[in-house]
Design a protein around this motif. Structure first.
Motif, PDB file in Angstrom:
ATOM      1  N   MET A   1       0.856  -1.192   0.000  1.00  0.00           N
ATOM      2  CA  MET A   1       0.000   0.000   0.000  1.00  0.00           C
ATOM      3  C   MET A   1       0.884   1.231   0.000  1.00  0.00           C
ATOM      4  N   GLN A   2       0.538   2.193  -0.825  1.00  0.00           N
ATOM      5  CA  GLN A   2       1.337   3.406  -0.907  1.00  0.00           C
ATOM      6  C   GLN A   2       0.429   4.625  -0.995  1.00  0.00           C
ATOM      7  N   PRO A   3       0.497   5.530   0.011  1.00  0.00           N
ATOM      8  CA  PRO A   3      -0.288   6.768  -0.084  1.00  0.00           C
ATOM      9  C   PRO A   3       0.126   7.553  -1.329  1.00  0.00           C
ATOM     10  N   LEU A   4      -0.846   8.178  -1.962  1.00  0.00           N
ATOM     11  CA  LEU A   4      -0.593   8.924  -3.186  1.00  0.00           C
ATOM     12  C   LEU A   4      -0.704  10.424  -2.935  1.00  0.00           C
ATOM     13  N   ALA A   5       0.148  11.175  -3.569  1.00  0.00           N
ATOM     14  CA  ALA A   5       0.087  12.632  -3.485  1.00  0.00           C
ATOM     15  C   ALA A   5      -0.867  13.126  -4.567  1.00  0.00           C
ATOM     16  N   TRP A   6      -2.153  13.135  -4.216  1.00  0.00           N
ATOM     17  CA  TRP A   6      -3.200  13.639  -5.106  1.00  0.00           C
ATOM     18  C   TRP A   6      -3.841  14.853  -4.422  1.00  0.00           C
ATOM     19  N   PRO A   7      -3.174  16.004  -4.448  1.00  0.00           N
ATOM     20  CA  PRO A   7      -3.767  17.191  -3.804  1.00  0.00           C
ATOM     21  C   PRO A   7      -5.131  17.504  -4.428  1.00  0.00           C
ATOM     22  N   ASP A   8      -6.195  17.740  -3.642  1.00  0.00           N
ATOM     23  CA  ASP A   8      -6.261  17.808  -2.209  1.00  0.00           C
ATOM     24  C   ASP A   8      -7.019  16.617  -1.631  1.00  0.00           C
ATOM     25  N   CYS A   9      -6.920  15.456  -2.248  1.00  0.00           N
ATOM     26  CA  CYS A   9      -7.486  14.246  -1.654  1.00  0.00           C
ATOM     27  C   CYS A   9      -6.637  13.852  -0.452  1.00  0.00           C
ATOM     28  N   ARG A  10      -7.287  13.358   0.582  1.00  0.00           N
ATOM     29  CA  ARG A  10      -6.585  13.028   1.826  1.00  0.00           C
ATOM     30  C   ARG A  10      -6.517  11.530   2.086  1.00  0.00           C
ATOM     31  N   ASN A  11      -7.098  10.741   1.210  1.00  0.00           N
ATOM     32  CA  ASN A  11      -7.231   9.319   1.528  1.00  0.00           C
ATOM     33  C   ASN A  11      -7.034   8.462   0.277  1.00  0.00           C
ATOM     34  N   ALA A  12      -6.070   8.855  -0.552  1.00  0.00           N
ATOM     35  CA  ALA A  12      -5.818   8.138  -1.801  1.00  0.00           C
ATOM     36  C   ALA A  12      -4.576   7.275  -1.649  1.00  0.00           C
ATOM     37  N   ARG A  13      -4.697   5.989  -2.017  1.00  0.00           N
ATOM     38  CA  ARG A  13      -3.523   5.127  -1.978  1.00  0.00           C
ATOM     39  C   ARG A  13      -3.648   3.991  -3.000  1.00  0.00           C
ATOM     40  N   ASP A  14      -2.486   3.628  -3.517  1.00  0.00           N
ATOM     41  CA  ASP A  14      -2.360   2.500  -4.431  1.00  0.00           C
ATOM     42  C   ASP A  14      -2.203   1.247  -3.577  1.00  0.00           C
ATOM     43  N   LEU A  15      -2.987   0.214  -3.875  1.00  0.00           N
ATOM     44  CA  LEU A  15      -2.970  -1.004  -3.084  1.00  0.00           C
ATOM     45  C   LEU A  15      -1.941  -2.015  -3.565  1.00  0.00           C
TER      46      LEU A  15
ATOM     47  N   GLY B   1      -3.351  17.733  -8.351  1.00  0.00           N
ATOM     48  CA  GLY B   1      -3.962  16.420  -8.209  1.00  0.00           C
ATOM     49  C   GLY B   1      -4.475  15.891  -9.528  1.00  0.00           C
ATOM     50  N   LEU B   2      -5.078  16.749 -10.320  1.00  0.00           N
ATOM     51  CA  LEU B   2      -5.571  16.333 -11.634  1.00  0.00           C
ATOM     52  C   LEU B   2      -4.423  15.867 -12.522  1.00  0.00           C
ATOM     53  N   THR B   3      -3.310  16.556 -12.419  1.00  0.00           N
ATOM     54  CA  THR B   3      -2.124  16.156 -13.186  1.00  0.00           C
ATOM     55  C   THR B   3      -1.632  14.789 -12.740  1.00  0.00           C
ATOM     56  N   ALA B   4      -1.637  14.545 -11.426  1.00  0.00           N
ATOM     57  CA  ALA B   4      -1.194  13.252 -10.898  1.00  0.00           C
ATOM     58  C   ALA B   4      -2.130  12.133 -11.327  1.00  0.00           C
ATOM     59  N   VAL B   5      -3.428  12.396 -11.309  1.00  0.00           N
ATOM     60  CA  VAL B   5      -4.391  11.386 -11.748  1.00  0.00           C
ATOM     61  C   VAL B   5      -4.182  11.068 -13.230  1.00  0.00           C
TER      62      VAL B   5
END
Length: 205
Positions: free
Chosen positions: A1-15, A43-47
Motif C-alpha cells: 500500500m502506498q499513499p498517493l500525493a493527489w492534492p487535495d485528496c486526503r485518503n488516496a492510496r495504491d494497493l 492532483g488532476l495532473t497526478a491522476v
C-alpha cells in the motif's frame, strides 16, 4: 500500500504490493480514494499520469450532483451507488451493522461495484466514495479478500482510512459464515465466475 500525493485528496492510496494467493497485487492496478471533487490542479495532473481506465464512483446521485467529480462527463467514470436516498436510514447504527445491512439487503449493488472493477478496460481502476472509508472500504475489502490478501492486511488497509480494522474482519467473517465466503457471495449476487477470475488476473497477473 502506498499513499498517493493527489492534492487535495486526503485518503488516496495504491494497493499495489499486498500479497495475494495468486501473487502480489500489482502497483498501478487498484487505487482507493476519497471524493475526487477535492482534486486541485496538481492532483488532476497526478491522476492523469496514473493511467486510469475507470473511475468507480460509489456515491449516490445526490452526492454526485452536489459534489461534482471533475470526471463527471468522462466516459471512464461509472457511478455505482451503494446507498439510495430512498433506503432506510441506518446512520445511527454502528459501522458493522451498517455494512452488514448493505451486504445482506443490497447485495446486487455491492456485486455490481466489484464487477465494475473486473470489467474495466486495461489500466488502473480508482474506487472512491465521499470519505473513501465506508463504501470504498467494503468494496475494496471484498476485492482483496477475493484475491486472497491475508485478513490482517485487509484490516490494516481498512484501518489506514481511520477506522478500527476489527470492523472489516468481522464483516468478512459474516460473509464467510452467512454465504460461504466472498466468491460465493458475489456469485450469488450477480457476478460471474469469468468476471471474478478476470478480476484476480487483472490485479495480480
Amino acid at each position: 500500500m502506498q499513499p498517493l500525493a493527489w492534492p487535495d485528496c486526503r485518503n488516496a492510496r495504491d494497493l499495489g504490493g499486498l500479497p495475494a494467493t495468486a501473487g502480489q497485487l500489482r502497483t498501478g492496478r487498484l487505487i482507493r480514494s476519497d471524493n475526487l471533487d477535492q482534486l486541485a490542479p496538481a492532483g488532476l495532473t497526478a491522476v492523469h499520469a496514473a493511467g486510469i481506465s475507470r473511475f468507480v464512483d460509489l456515491r449516490s446521485a445526490w452526492e454526485c450532483e452536489t459534489f461534482r467529480s471533475p470526471y463527471a462527463d468522462d466516459p471512464r467514470l461509472m457511478n455505482v451507488p451503494l446507498w439510495d436516498p430512498g433506503d432506510p436510514d441506518v446512520s445511527e447504527l454502528g459501522l458493522f451493522e451498517q455494512y452488514r445491512i448493505l451486504l445482506d439487503d443490497f447485495a446486487e449493488r455491492v456485486a455490481a461495484a466489484v464487477v465494475a472493477i473486473a470489467d474495466a478496460p486495461p489500466g488502473c481502476v480508482v474506487v472512491s466514495c465521499h470519505a473513501g472509508k465506508d463504501r470504498t472500504g467494503v468494496v475494496v475489502a471484498l476485492t482483496l479478500d477475493l484475491i486472497g490478501v491475508p485478513r490482517e492486511l485487509v484490516a490494516a488497509d481498512y484501518g489506514a482510512s481511520g477506522a478500527a480494522g476489527e470492523t472489516i474482519v468481522r464483516l468478512l467473517d459474516h460473509v464467510r459464515a452467512q454465504y460461504g465466503g466472498t466468491a460465493a457471495y458475489l456469485l450469488n449476487s450477480g457476478a460471474s465466475s469469468e468476471q471474478l477470475g478476470g478480476l484476480v488476473g487483472r490485479l495480480t497477473g
